[in-house]
Design a protein around this motif. Sequence first.
Motif, PDB file in Angstrom:
ATOM      1  N   THR A  51     -52.008  14.150  72.093  1.00  0.00           N
ATOM      2  CA  THR A  51     -51.430  15.401  71.603  1.00  0.00           C
ATOM      3  C   THR A  51     -49.953  15.228  71.300  1.00  0.00           C
ATOM      4  N   SER A  55     -48.288  15.604  67.640  1.00  0.00           N
ATOM      5  CA  SER A  55     -47.152  16.528  67.493  1.00  0.00           C
ATOM      6  C   SER A  55     -45.975  15.834  66.830  1.00  0.00           C
ATOM      7  N   GLU A  86     -52.601  23.060  68.581  1.00  0.00           N
ATOM      8  CA  GLU A  86     -52.771  21.738  69.193  1.00  0.00           C
ATOM      9  C   GLU A  86     -52.398  21.782  70.674  1.00  0.00           C
ATOM     10  N   GLU A  97     -60.258  23.288  69.873  1.00  0.00           N
ATOM     11  CA  GLU A  97     -60.181  21.984  69.234  1.00  0.00           C
ATOM     12  C   GLU A  97     -60.632  21.993  67.772  1.00  0.00           C
ATOM     13  N   SER A 100     -57.831  23.443  65.807  1.00  0.00           N
ATOM     14  CA  SER A 100     -56.706  22.509  65.825  1.00  0.00           C
ATOM     15  C   SER A 100     -56.915  21.382  64.824  1.00  0.00           C
ATOM     16  N   SER A 104     -54.557  20.697  61.502  1.00  0.00           N
ATOM     17  CA  SER A 104     -53.893  19.402  61.379  1.00  0.00           C
ATOM     18  C   SER A 104     -54.302  18.707  60.084  1.00  0.00           C
TER      19      SER A 104
END
Length: 237
Positions: A51, A55, A86, A97, A100, A104
């Motif tokens: 993560t 990030s 996230e 998830e 996320s 992304s």
Amino acid sequence: MSTTPNAEFSGGNVVRDALRSRFGVVFVALLVALVVPAALPDRLGLSLVFTLAISAVLLSGLYAVSDTRTHMAIGLAIMLPAFAVEWLDEVTVVPLEPLSLLLSMLFFGYLAWMMFIRLVVARRVDANVMFAAICVYMLIGFICGSGYYLIELLAGDPQVLTTLRGNLGIGLPRHEALYYSFVTLTTLGYGDIAPLAQISRSLAILEALFGQVYLVTLMARLVSLHVQDTSRAPASA
């Protein structure tokens, strides 16, 4: 997309060259996201490290596209939700998830497109062009890796993507989906992981095809830029 005036290669330290380039910073973040999680054992803490790595890619990507206010505004609008979800998925028990991954993938797609545009409009080969070319290739690997993992999550079956691990009854972790993506993108084809679902197979075909076509067209583009730059040099001397 405007160019960065200090994007020349020094010819010495690659890391220094990367950190002096907007797209070079993204390259470093992508490299860390690939290498660091892969070097860690499969135990507690791996999810947090991954993560953190993603990030870093999101933040460096925002920096890379923030050359104009418009690009920065669009980047913020896409990156902030992806960054927030996230971390919410990491620190809460709410199953975020899939969302996320989608967010992304959306930001990585935007980032890859902006870098691709930079390659198209470039008139000479500099550090930004070189790092943009590499980053687009790597971002496709990240996007498809998230796609494979998303397919498995939505299918609810640990054997949708895997053969060896699926037969062992073990679901495919996110970093393993990323590994499979880059094996497919580079057409290595180790065979330790293989898609079973038709949608995963179709994505694998498209990714492998893109990997080959991109490299061929990229080399042609960079060689063309280099030849043009070299032919202009005597005239300006």
